[in-house]
Design a protein around this motif. Structure first.
Motif, PDB file in Angstrom:
ATOM      1  N   ARG A  60     -11.289  -4.321   3.222  1.00  0.00           N
ATOM      2  CA  ARG A  60     -10.775  -3.142   2.430  1.00  0.00           C
ATOM      3  C   ARG A  60      -9.628  -2.628   3.427  1.00  0.00           C
ATOM      4  NH1 ARG A  60     -14.847  -0.486   0.186  1.00  0.00           N
ATOM      5  NH2 ARG A  60     -14.958   1.621   1.581  1.00  0.00           N
ATOM      6  N   PHE A  61     -10.227  -2.461   4.817  1.00  0.00           N
ATOM      7  CA  PHE A  61      -9.063  -1.979   5.724  1.00  0.00           C
ATOM      8  C   PHE A  61      -8.093  -3.153   6.097  1.00  0.00           C
ATOM      9  CE2 PHE A  61      -7.598  -2.104  10.064  1.00  0.00           C
ATOM     10  CZ  PHE A  61      -7.465  -0.863  10.556  1.00  0.00           C
ATOM     11  N   ASN A  62      -8.386  -3.979   5.994  1.00  0.00           N
ATOM     12  CA  ASN A  62      -7.093  -5.203   6.057  1.00  0.00           C
ATOM     13  C   ASN A  62      -6.105  -5.108   4.848  1.00  0.00           C
ATOM     14  OD1 ASN A  62      -7.941  -6.129   8.491  1.00  0.00           O
ATOM     15  ND2 ASN A  62      -9.166  -7.898   7.676  1.00  0.00           N
ATOM     16  N   ARG A  63      -6.725  -4.749   3.719  1.00  0.00           N
ATOM     17  CA  ARG A  63      -5.703  -4.780   2.693  1.00  0.00           C
ATOM     18  C   ARG A  63      -4.960  -3.553   2.708  1.00  0.00           C
ATOM     19  NH1 ARG A  63     -10.253  -6.323  -0.505  1.00  0.00           N
ATOM     20  NH2 ARG A  63     -10.808  -4.322  -1.036  1.00  0.00           N
ATOM     21  N   VAL A  64      -5.609  -2.370   3.318  1.00  0.00           N
ATOM     22  CA  VAL A  64      -4.629  -1.004   3.352  1.00  0.00           C
ATOM     23  C   VAL A  64      -3.855  -1.288   4.574  1.00  0.00           C
ATOM     24  CG1 VAL A  64      -4.834   1.309   4.033  1.00  0.00           C
ATOM     25  CG2 VAL A  64      -6.768   0.605   2.448  1.00  0.00           C
ATOM     26  N   LEU A  65      -4.312  -1.906   5.576  1.00  0.00           N
ATOM     27  CA  LEU A  65      -3.336  -2.121   6.729  1.00  0.00           C
ATOM     28  C   LEU A  65      -2.068  -3.221   6.217  1.00  0.00           C
ATOM     29  CD1 LEU A  65      -2.550  -2.124   9.696  1.00  0.00           C
ATOM     30  CD2 LEU A  65      -4.086  -4.182  10.016  1.00  0.00           C
ATOM     31  N   PHE A  66      -2.479  -3.898   5.321  1.00  0.00           N
ATOM     32  CA  PHE A  66      -1.385  -4.920   4.925  1.00  0.00           C
ATOM     33  C   PHE A  66      -0.433  -4.137   4.123  1.00  0.00           C
ATOM     34  CE2 PHE A  66       0.550  -7.682   1.832  1.00  0.00           C
ATOM     35  CZ  PHE A  66       1.399  -8.732   2.685  1.00  0.00           C
ATOM     36  N   ASP A  67      -0.788  -3.122   3.226  1.00  0.00           N
ATOM     37  CA  ASP A  67       0.322  -2.406   2.478  1.00  0.00           C
ATOM     38  C   ASP A  67       0.781  -1.451   3.616  1.00  0.00           C
ATOM     39  OD1 ASP A  67      -0.722  -3.333   0.224  1.00  0.00           O
ATOM     40  OD2 ASP A  67      -2.254  -1.607  -0.441  1.00  0.00           O
ATOM     41  N   PHE A  68       0.320  -0.826   4.570  1.00  0.00           N
ATOM     42  CA  PHE A  68       0.820   0.100   5.584  1.00  0.00           C
ATOM     43  C   PHE A  68       2.244  -0.678   6.168  1.00  0.00           C
ATOM     44  CE2 PHE A  68       1.409   2.446   9.451  1.00  0.00           C
ATOM     45  CZ  PHE A  68       1.363   3.799   8.792  1.00  0.00           C
ATOM     46  N   GLN A  69       1.743  -1.974   6.439  1.00  0.00           N
ATOM     47  CA  GLN A  69       2.781  -2.934   7.322  1.00  0.00           C
ATOM     48  C   GLN A  69       3.964  -3.225   6.350  1.00  0.00           C
ATOM     49  OE1 GLN A  69      -0.259  -5.926   8.090  1.00  0.00           O
ATOM     50  NE2 GLN A  69      -0.440  -5.494  10.244  1.00  0.00           N
ATOM     51  N   GLN A  70       3.783  -3.233   5.078  1.00  0.00           N
ATOM     52  CA  GLN A  70       4.867  -3.578   4.158  1.00  0.00           C
ATOM     53  C   GLN A  70       5.557  -2.430   4.006  1.00  0.00           C
ATOM     54  OE1 GLN A  70       5.287  -6.947   3.297  1.00  0.00           O
ATOM     55  NE2 GLN A  70       3.654  -7.106   4.397  1.00  0.00           N
ATOM     56  N   LYS A  71       4.838  -1.159   3.973  1.00  0.00           N
ATOM     57  CA  LYS A  71       5.754   0.145   3.670  1.00  0.00           C
ATOM     58  C   LYS A  71       6.044   0.729   4.994  1.00  0.00           C
ATOM     59  CE  LYS A  71       4.415   3.910   0.428  1.00  0.00           C
ATOM     60  NZ  LYS A  71       3.165   4.450  -0.098  1.00  0.00           N
ATOM     61  N   PHE A  72       5.762   0.511   5.896  1.00  0.00           N
ATOM     62  CA  PHE A  72       6.153   1.152   7.139  1.00  0.00           C
ATOM     63  C   PHE A  72       6.375   0.240   8.292  1.00  0.00           C
ATOM     64  CE2 PHE A  72       3.503   4.490   5.224  1.00  0.00           C
ATOM     65  CZ  PHE A  72       4.415   5.328   4.842  1.00  0.00           C
ATOM     66  N   PRO A  73       7.436  -0.443   8.214  1.00  0.00           N
ATOM     67  CA  PRO A  73       7.632  -1.936   9.187  1.00  0.00           C
ATOM     68  C   PRO A  73       7.886  -1.168  10.449  1.00  0.00           C
ATOM     69  CG  PRO A  73       9.499  -1.778   7.649  1.00  0.00           C
ATOM     70  CD  PRO A  73       8.490  -0.907   7.208  1.00  0.00           C
ATOM     71  N   LYS A  74       7.315  -1.919  11.859  1.00  0.00           N
ATOM     72  CA  LYS A  74       7.535  -1.127  12.726  1.00  0.00           C
ATOM     73  C   LYS A  74       8.776  -1.155  13.464  1.00  0.00           C
ATOM     74  CE  LYS A  74       6.664  -3.526  16.901  1.00  0.00           C
ATOM     75  NZ  LYS A  74       5.899  -4.322  17.950  1.00  0.00           N
ATOM     76  N   ALA A  75       9.969  -1.828  12.936  1.00  0.00           N
ATOM     77  CA  ALA A  75      11.438  -1.609  13.064  1.00  0.00           C
ATOM     78  C   ALA A  75      11.780  -0.136  12.905  1.00  0.00           C
ATOM     79  CB  ALA A  75      12.299  -2.355  12.363  1.00  0.00           C
ATOM     80  N   GLN A  76      11.037   0.586  11.902  1.00  0.00           N
ATOM     81  CA  GLN A  76      11.673   1.771  11.879  1.00  0.00           C
ATOM     82  C   GLN A  76      10.803   2.812  12.512  1.00  0.00           C
ATOM     83  OE1 GLN A  76      10.462   2.356   7.640  1.00  0.00           O
ATOM     84  NE2 GLN A  76      11.702   0.850   6.773  1.00  0.00           N
ATOM     85  N   TRP A  77       9.944   2.495  13.365  1.00  0.00           N
ATOM     86  CA  TRP A  77       9.220   3.729  14.384  1.00  0.00           C
ATOM     87  C   TRP A  77      10.037   3.683  15.674  1.00  0.00           C
ATOM     88  CZ3 TRP A  77       3.784   1.347  15.004  1.00  0.00           C
ATOM     89  CH2 TRP A  77       2.907   1.035  13.656  1.00  0.00           C
TER      90      TRP A  77
END
Lengths: 71, 147
Positions: B8-25
């Motif tokens: 479940r953590f990996n699924r949430v992480l995947f969603d997070f990665q799509q929603k907040f790509p590192k380039a925007q940090w």
């Protein structure tokens, strides 16, 4: 009586020393502790008069430091 | 085979990665994230850790010469999260990645100072749910509560 992150990283590195350790590798923040612990212990000098400590002594010293500054 | 909560953590992480790509940090966001993570995860082991000292230490400023084990753990946690952020786009929890994280955190004998805990700390309570780790030393099992 102050130290920074680089000192901790240096101590971690020293805790696994396997070769003679030059005195210059001892973090300045812990020089006093080092001198006290190494008083009377055998050290090594090279032809340029550089001083080194035995790695087994250094590993014991780092462990003693972590016990001394536990809390 | 991963535990369902880790999948479940990996699924949430995947969603997070799509929603907040590192380039925007931006850099300050990354720095705050690393510092806060290092502080809160190290405080599990040392509840007396102070936020101010932690930030000073992580920024390589001078702090009082005390609690070397806690400061070593802080330094290791900071290093580990920096590495995770470096591979953020592809990071997933797996048996191997968990072992690697644990190896990086506990690889040094100096991190082991102290006795094994038979019951770990409860370190947070949010919206009525307890978040924390319960460590049973005799079975060496780690249970994540509240994930």
């Amino acid at each position: 009586m102050l130290m920074n992150r680089s000192d901790i990283v240096a101590l971690k590195h020293l805790s696994t020393a396997k070769e003679l350790v030059p005195f210059e590798a001892i973090p300045a923040s812990f020089k006093d502790d080092f001198s006290r612990f190494f008083f009377g212990k055998t050290i090594v000098k090279d032809e340029f008069n550089h001083r080194f400590a035995y790695p087994s002594d250094i590993r014991k010293w780092v462990h003693a430091l972590f016990l001394k500054y536990k809390n | 085979m991963l535990l369902p909560c880790l999948e479940r953590f990996n699924r949430v992480l995947f969603d997070f990665q799509q929603k907040f790509p590192k380039a925007q940090w931006d850099e300050s966001f990354k720095q705050d994230l690393i510092n806060d993570f290092a502080f809160f995860s190290s405080r599990i082991e040392d509840p007396e850790l102070k936020y101010g000292d932690t930030i000073k230490f992580l920024n390589d400023e001078f702090v009082n010469k005390e609690k070397l084990t806690s400061f070593l753990q802080l330094s290791d946690h900071q290093q580990v999260l920096s590495e995770i952020i470096g591979t953020y786009e592809n990071f997933q929890l797996s048996e191997e990645s968990i072992k690697n994280l644990h190896r990086n955190l506990m690889g040094s004998e100096l991190s082991w100072n102290g006795d094994f805990k038979t019951f770990g700390d409860i370190f947070g309570k949010r919206h009525g749910t307890i978040y924390g780790t319960k460590i049973i030393a005799d079975s060496c099992s780690i249970y994540l509560i509240g994930l």
